[in-house]
Design a protein around this motif. Structure first.
Motif, PDB file in Angstrom:
ATOM      1  N   GLU A 110       0.818  -1.212   0.000  1.00  0.00           N
ATOM      2  CA  GLU A 110       0.000   0.000   0.000  1.00  0.00           C
ATOM      3  C   GLU A 110       0.852   1.261   0.000  1.00  0.00           C
ATOM      4  O   GLU A 110       0.339   2.370   0.193  1.00  0.00           O
ATOM      5  N   ALA A 111       2.153   1.107  -0.207  1.00  0.00           N
ATOM      6  CA  ALA A 111       3.069   2.254  -0.236  1.00  0.00           C
ATOM      7  C   ALA A 111       3.732   2.331  -1.605  1.00  0.00           C
ATOM      8  O   ALA A 111       3.978   1.306  -2.250  1.00  0.00           O
ATOM      9  N   PRO A 112       4.029   3.546  -2.093  1.00  0.00           N
ATOM     10  CA  PRO A 112       4.709   3.686  -3.383  1.00  0.00           C
ATOM     11  C   PRO A 112       6.057   2.983  -3.373  1.00  0.00           C
ATOM     12  O   PRO A 112       6.726   2.884  -2.343  1.00  0.00           O
ATOM     13  N   ALA A 113       6.464   2.471  -4.523  1.00  0.00           N
ATOM     14  CA  ALA A 113       7.771   1.833  -4.653  1.00  0.00           C
ATOM     15  C   ALA A 113       8.860   2.898  -4.712  1.00  0.00           C
ATOM     16  O   ALA A 113       8.601   4.068  -5.029  1.00  0.00           O
ATOM     17  N   ASP A 114      10.067   2.488  -4.387  1.00  0.00           N
ATOM     18  CA  ASP A 114      11.205   3.409  -4.478  1.00  0.00           C
ATOM     19  C   ASP A 114      11.304   3.956  -5.901  1.00  0.00           C
ATOM     20  O   ASP A 114      11.235   3.209  -6.878  1.00  0.00           O
ATOM     21  N   GLY A 115      11.446   5.255  -5.995  1.00  0.00           N
ATOM     22  CA  GLY A 115      11.601   5.874  -7.301  1.00  0.00           C
ATOM     23  C   GLY A 115      10.306   6.320  -7.943  1.00  0.00           C
ATOM     24  O   GLY A 115      10.332   7.005  -8.970  1.00  0.00           O
ATOM     25  N   ASP A 116       9.142   5.933  -7.359  1.00  0.00           N
ATOM     26  CA  ASP A 116       7.864   6.323  -7.965  1.00  0.00           C
ATOM     27  C   ASP A 116       7.683   7.836  -7.994  1.00  0.00           C
ATOM     28  O   ASP A 116       7.170   8.392  -8.970  1.00  0.00           O
ATOM     29  N   VAL A 117       8.079   8.518  -6.918  1.00  0.00           N
ATOM     30  CA  VAL A 117       7.928   9.977  -6.875  1.00  0.00           C
ATOM     31  C   VAL A 117       8.813  10.623  -7.938  1.00  0.00           C
ATOM     32  O   VAL A 117       8.380  11.537  -8.658  1.00  0.00           O
ATOM     33  N   ASP A 118      10.061  10.144  -8.068  1.00  0.00           N
ATOM     34  CA  ASP A 118      10.964  10.692  -9.086  1.00  0.00           C
ATOM     35  C   ASP A 118      10.399  10.459 -10.481  1.00  0.00           C
ATOM     36  O   ASP A 118      10.478  11.345 -11.353  1.00  0.00           O
ATOM     37  N   ARG A 119       9.818   9.277 -10.704  1.00  0.00           N
ATOM     38  CA  ARG A 119       9.245   8.999 -12.021  1.00  0.00           C
ATOM     39  C   ARG A 119       8.044   9.899 -12.297  1.00  0.00           C
ATOM     40  O   ARG A 119       7.830  10.346 -13.427  1.00  0.00           O
ATOM     41  N   ALA A 120       7.245  10.177 -11.265  1.00  0.00           N
ATOM     42  CA  ALA A 120       6.102  11.069 -11.447  1.00  0.00           C
ATOM     43  C   ALA A 120       6.557  12.484 -11.775  1.00  0.00           C
ATOM     44  O   ALA A 120       5.974  13.158 -12.630  1.00  0.00           O
ATOM     45  N   LEU A 121       7.604  12.956 -11.101  1.00  0.00           N
ATOM     46  CA  LEU A 121       8.133  14.293 -11.390  1.00  0.00           C
ATOM     47  C   LEU A 121       8.727  14.347 -12.799  1.00  0.00           C
ATOM     48  O   LEU A 121       8.590  15.352 -13.506  1.00  0.00           O
ATOM     49  N   GLU A 122       9.368  13.270 -13.206  1.00  0.00           N
ATOM     50  CA  GLU A 122       9.925  13.228 -14.558  1.00  0.00           C
ATOM     51  C   GLU A 122       8.806  13.264 -15.602  1.00  0.00           C
ATOM     52  O   GLU A 122       8.950  13.902 -16.658  1.00  0.00           O
ATOM     53  N   GLN A 123       7.690  12.614 -15.299  1.00  0.00           N
ATOM     54  CA  GLN A 123       6.549  12.674 -16.213  1.00  0.00           C
ATOM     55  C   GLN A 123       6.012  14.099 -16.302  1.00  0.00           C
ATOM     56  O   GLN A 123       5.600  14.552 -17.374  1.00  0.00           O
ATOM     57  N   MET A 124       6.021  14.829 -15.192  1.00  0.00           N
ATOM     58  CA  MET A 124       5.608  16.235 -15.217  1.00  0.00           C
ATOM     59  C   MET A 124       6.536  17.049 -16.121  1.00  0.00           C
ATOM     60  O   MET A 124       6.083  17.941 -16.835  1.00  0.00           O
ATOM     61  N   ARG A 125       7.825  16.753 -16.071  1.00  0.00           N
ATOM     62  CA  ARG A 125       8.769  17.438 -16.963  1.00  0.00           C
ATOM     63  C   ARG A 125       8.388  17.167 -18.424  1.00  0.00           C
ATOM     64  O   ARG A 125       8.346  18.078 -19.252  1.00  0.00           O
ATOM     65  N   ARG A 126       8.103  15.896 -18.725  1.00  0.00           N
ATOM     66  CA  ARG A 126       7.761  15.550 -20.107  1.00  0.00           C
ATOM     67  C   ARG A 126       6.459  16.214 -20.534  1.00  0.00           C
ATOM     68  O   ARG A 126       6.330  16.690 -21.665  1.00  0.00           O
ATOM     69  N   ASP A 127       5.479  16.253 -19.609  1.00  0.00           N
ATOM     70  CA  ASP A 127       4.201  16.896 -19.934  1.00  0.00           C
ATOM     71  C   ASP A 127       4.367  18.391 -20.174  1.00  0.00           C
ATOM     72  O   ASP A 127       3.595  18.993 -20.927  1.00  0.00           O
ATOM     73  N   ALA A 128       5.357  18.999 -19.496  1.00  0.00           N
ATOM     74  CA  ALA A 128       5.581  20.442 -19.632  1.00  0.00           C
ATOM     75  C   ALA A 128       6.614  20.771 -20.715  1.00  0.00           C
ATOM     76  O   ALA A 128       6.980  21.933 -20.888  1.00  0.00           O
ATOM     77  N   ALA A 129       7.063  19.749 -21.438  1.00  0.00           N
ATOM     78  CA  ALA A 129       8.108  19.960 -22.440  1.00  0.00           C
ATOM     79  C   ALA A 129       7.597  20.807 -23.602  1.00  0.00           C
ATOM     80  O   ALA A 129       6.402  20.836 -23.908  1.00  0.00           O
ATOM     81  N   THR A 130       8.518  21.491 -24.245  1.00  0.00           N
ATOM     82  CA  THR A 130       8.236  22.260 -25.454  1.00  0.00           C
ATOM     83  C   THR A 130       8.742  21.472 -26.650  1.00  0.00           C
ATOM     84  O   THR A 130       9.853  20.943 -26.634  1.00  0.00           O
ATOM     85  N   LEU A 131       7.916  21.362 -27.692  1.00  0.00           N
ATOM     86  CA  LEU A 131       8.328  20.647 -28.888  1.00  0.00           C
ATOM     87  C   LEU A 131       9.154  21.569 -29.783  1.00  0.00           C
ATOM     88  O   LEU A 131       8.731  22.681 -30.109  1.00  0.00           O
ATOM     89  N   VAL A 132      10.336  21.111 -30.176  1.00  0.00           N
ATOM     90  CA  VAL A 132      11.214  21.892 -31.053  1.00  0.00           C
ATOM     91  C   VAL A 132      11.567  21.043 -32.268  1.00  0.00           C
ATOM     92  O   VAL A 132      11.639  19.813 -32.184  1.00  0.00           O
ATOM     93  N   PRO A 133      11.768  21.676 -33.444  1.00  0.00           N
ATOM     94  CA  PRO A 133      12.097  20.921 -34.658  1.00  0.00           C
ATOM     95  C   PRO A 133      13.363  20.095 -34.471  1.00  0.00           C
ATOM     96  O   PRO A 133      14.327  20.519 -33.826  1.00  0.00           O
ATOM     97  N   ALA A 134      13.360  18.893 -35.061  1.00  0.00           N
ATOM     98  CA  ALA A 134      14.525  18.004 -35.008  1.00  0.00           C
ATOM     99  C   ALA A 134      14.945  17.684 -36.437  1.00  0.00           C
ATOM    100  O   ALA A 134      14.180  17.068 -37.189  1.00  0.00           O
ATOM    101  N   GLU A 135      16.122  18.117 -36.803  1.00  0.00           N
ATOM    102  CA  GLU A 135      16.636  17.870 -38.164  1.00  0.00           C
ATOM    103  C   GLU A 135      17.338  16.520 -38.206  1.00  0.00           C
ATOM    104  O   GLU A 135      18.563  16.423 -38.378  1.00  0.00           O
ATOM    105  N   ARG A 136      16.565  15.466 -38.059  1.00  0.00           N
ATOM    106  CA  ARG A 136      17.125  14.112 -38.034  1.00  0.00           C
ATOM    107  C   ARG A 136      15.981  13.127 -38.250  1.00  0.00           C
ATOM    108  O   ARG A 136      14.818  13.519 -38.401  1.00  0.00           O
ATOM    109  N   ALA A 137      16.321  11.838 -38.253  1.00  0.00           N
ATOM    110  CA  ALA A 137      15.300  10.800 -38.369  1.00  0.00           C
ATOM    111  C   ALA A 137      14.470  10.728 -37.085  1.00  0.00           C
ATOM    112  O   ALA A 137      14.955  11.055 -35.992  1.00  0.00           O
TER     113      ALA A 137
END
Length: 435
Positions: free
Chosen positions: A131-158
Motif C-alpha cells: 500500500e506504499a509507493p515503490a522506491d523511485g515512484d515519486v521521481d518517475r512522477a516528477l519526470e513525467q511532469m517534466r515531459r508533460d511540460a516539455a516544449t516541442l522543437v524541430p529536429a533535423e534528423r530521423a
C-alpha cells in the motif's frame, strides 16, 4: 393489532390490513367532502351539493376509490412500522373479498431485505499488495511532469520513439482500406504502447518527406472485434519531426505545473497524492479477491426487485459506453446479434453478484456494528469539497436528496477496510507495484 404478517419467502411478506367500520365510514365521508368541492351541478354552489344528489349524478365509485386510496396510504405505513419491515419497493395491493356490508380488507405483498447470517468473512486469505509507493515512484512522477511540460522543437534528423511527428497514413487489410485507418496531417507522439504493435516502431527511423509502408497487427482481443488479430499495412508519409525539450526540474517548474512555490513542496504533494492512489488501488485489488471469496462462501436470497434495478443500471452503463464511442444503441444490438431482452438476460449473473455482494456487506456491517459517524460524514464532505473545488455548503445541498447513498458508501468503505484488516495476507505470486 390492525394487520397480520405472513412470510411468503425470504424476500417477500404479505400484510393483511384490517379496517374498522368507523374508519371506512370516516374515509368515505372525507372522500365525498374532497370530491364535492369540484362538483358542478346546476342549482348548487361548489361544495354545497347534498351527498344523495352528488351520488345520483356521479355515482359512488369515485367516493369508494378515493376512500380506499386514502385508507391504504394511511394504514400501510402504520403496518410497516408495526412489524418493523424494511420495504425495498412499493407494495402490490389487492382487496380481500368480504361479506356484503363488511368493511374491506387489504393484502399488500411487500419486497423486503432478506435476513441471514453471513458466514466465513473474517480471516479470509488474500494476496498481500503493498500500500506504499515503490522506491523511485515519486521521481518517475516528477519526470513525467517534466515531459508533460516539455516544449516541442524541430529536429533535423530521423524520427525516434518519444518524438512527435506529423504524418499522413492509410491502412489496408488484404488491400482494402478500413474505417478509422486513414488520416491526414495527424500529429502523433511515437509511444509504442499507445498504438497497435509495430506502428510507432515502424515510423521510427523515417525522415521528413519520406513515404514508407509499415506493417502491424491488431491485438486479439481488440475493442473492434472485426479488426482483432488482423494484419494491416500502413502507407505512411512523414512531414515533420519534433523532439521534446524538457524544462529543468526546479522551483520554476513547480510554479508552472502547480500552485506551489517550490520543488520541495511539489515533491511532498506528489508523494502524498501518489501514496493515496497506491493505497486506493492496492485496497481495490485486495477487496476484489476478498469479496469474491466471501460471496462464494455464502448463500443469500436475492430480492428480484434489487436484481432488476442492477439490470437496469448495467443496461444504462452499456448505453452510455456506446454513446461515448460515437455509436447508436440500435447498431450496437445489431452488431452483437442480440435483442435488448437477450442482453438484459446476459447481464443477470453480474447483476445477481452485485446484489449479493451489497447484501453481504450490509449484513456484515450490521453484525459488527459498523456505522457512519458524524466525523465520517464530515471527512467525506471535506474530501468531496476538495475534489470538486466547491464549498462544503454546496456539496451538502447537492447531496440533500441522496444523503442515504452517502451514508451507505461510507459504511461500505469502512466494512471493506475492516475485512481487509481481518484478512490473512499471503505474499503475492509476483512482485510489483500496485496498479
Amino acid at each position: 393489532m390492525s394487520s397480520t404478517l405472513k412470510p411468503l419467502d425470504p424476500t417477500r411478506v404479505e400484510l393483511e390490513i384490517s379496517i374498522t367500520p368507523e374508519e371506512f365510514t370516516a374515509a368515505q365521508d372525507a372522500a365525498f367532502r374532497a370530491l364535492v368541492r369540484r362538483a358542478k351541478i346546476p342549482g348548487f354552489r361548489p361544495g354545497k351539493v347534498p351527498r344523495k344528489i352528488f351520488e345520483n349524478a356521479y355515482g359512488t365509485d369515485g367516493i369508494l376509490e378515493r376512500a380506499l386510496d386514502d385508507l391504504i396510504n394511511r394504514k400501510y405505513p402504520a403496518a410497516v412500522e408495526e412489524h418493523r419491515l424494511r420495504p425495498l419497493d412499493s407494495p402490490t395491493v389487492e382487496l380481500v373479498p368480504t361479506e356484503e356490508g363488511e368493511p374491506p380488507r387489504f393484502k399488500a405483498t411487500v419486497p423486503i431485505r432478506p435476513e441471514f447470517e453471513p458466514q466465513d468473512y473474517a480471516g479470509v486469505e488474500i494476496a498481500d499488495v503493498s500500500e506504499a509507493p515503490a522506491d523511485g515512484d515519486v521521481d518517475r512522477a516528477l519526470e513525467q511532469m517534466r515531459r508533460d511540460a516539455a516544449t516541442l522543437v524541430p529536429a533535423e534528423r530521423a524520427a525516434r520513439l518519444g518524438d512527435t511527428v506529423v504524418i499522413d497514413y492509410e491502412g489496408k487489410i488484404d488491400g482494402v482500406a478500413f474505417d478509422g485507418g486513414t488520416a491526414q496531417g495527424q500529429e502523433t507522439e511515437l509511444v509504442e504502447e499507445r498504438f497497435i504493435p509495430g506502428f510507432a516502431a515502424g515510423i521510427a527511423g523515417m525522415t521528413a518527406g519520406e513515404t514508407k509502408q509499415v506493417e502491424a497487427t491488431f491485438p486479439d482481443p481488440y475493442q473492434n472485434a472485426e479488426l482483432a488479430g488482423k494484419h494491416v499495412v500502413f502507407t505512411i508519409t512523414l512531414h515533420d519531426v519534433k523532439e521534446p525539450e524538457l524544462p529543468e526540474l526546479d522551483d520554476e517548474l513547480a510554479k508552472r505545473v502547480s500552485k506551489l512555490e517550490s520543488l520541495s513542496e511539489l515533491r511532498e504533494e506528489v508523494a502524498r497524492r501518489l501514496g493515496e492512489t497506491v493505497k486506493h488501488n492496492a485496497r481495490r485489488r485486495m477487496s476484489s479477491e476478498l469479496l469474491e471469496k466471501i460471496v462464494a462462501a455464502n448463500e443469500v436470497p436475492l430480492p428480484e426487485v434489487l436484481v432488476a434495478r442492477e439490470l437496469g443500471a448495467l443496461v444504462n452503463e452499456s448505453r452510455q459506453y456506446v454513446m461515448r464511442i460515437g455509436g447508436t444503441w440500435e447498431d450496437y444490438l445489431a452488431h452483437s446479434g442480440k435483442t435488448e431482452a437477450d442482453l438484459i438476460e446476459s447481464f443477470r449473473p453480474e447483476a445477481e453478484r452485485r446484489v449479493k455482494t451489497t447484501l453481504l456487506i450490509e449484513a456484515i456491517a450490521g453484525k459488527q456494528g459498523i456505522q457512519a459517524t458524524q466525523q465520517d460524514v464530515e471527512s467525506e464532505l471535506a474530501a468531496l469539497s476538495a475534489q470538486y473545488g466547491q464549498p462544503r455548503e454546496r456539496i451538502v445541498e447537492a447531496l440533500r436528496s441522496n444523503h442515504g447513498a452517502l451514508i451507505d458508501g461510507i459504511v461500505r468503505t469502512k466494512t471493506i477496510d475492516w475485512l481487509i484488516e481481518q484478512a490473512k495476507r499471503r505474499p503475492p505470486a509476483t512482485e510489483g507495484p500496485a496498479d
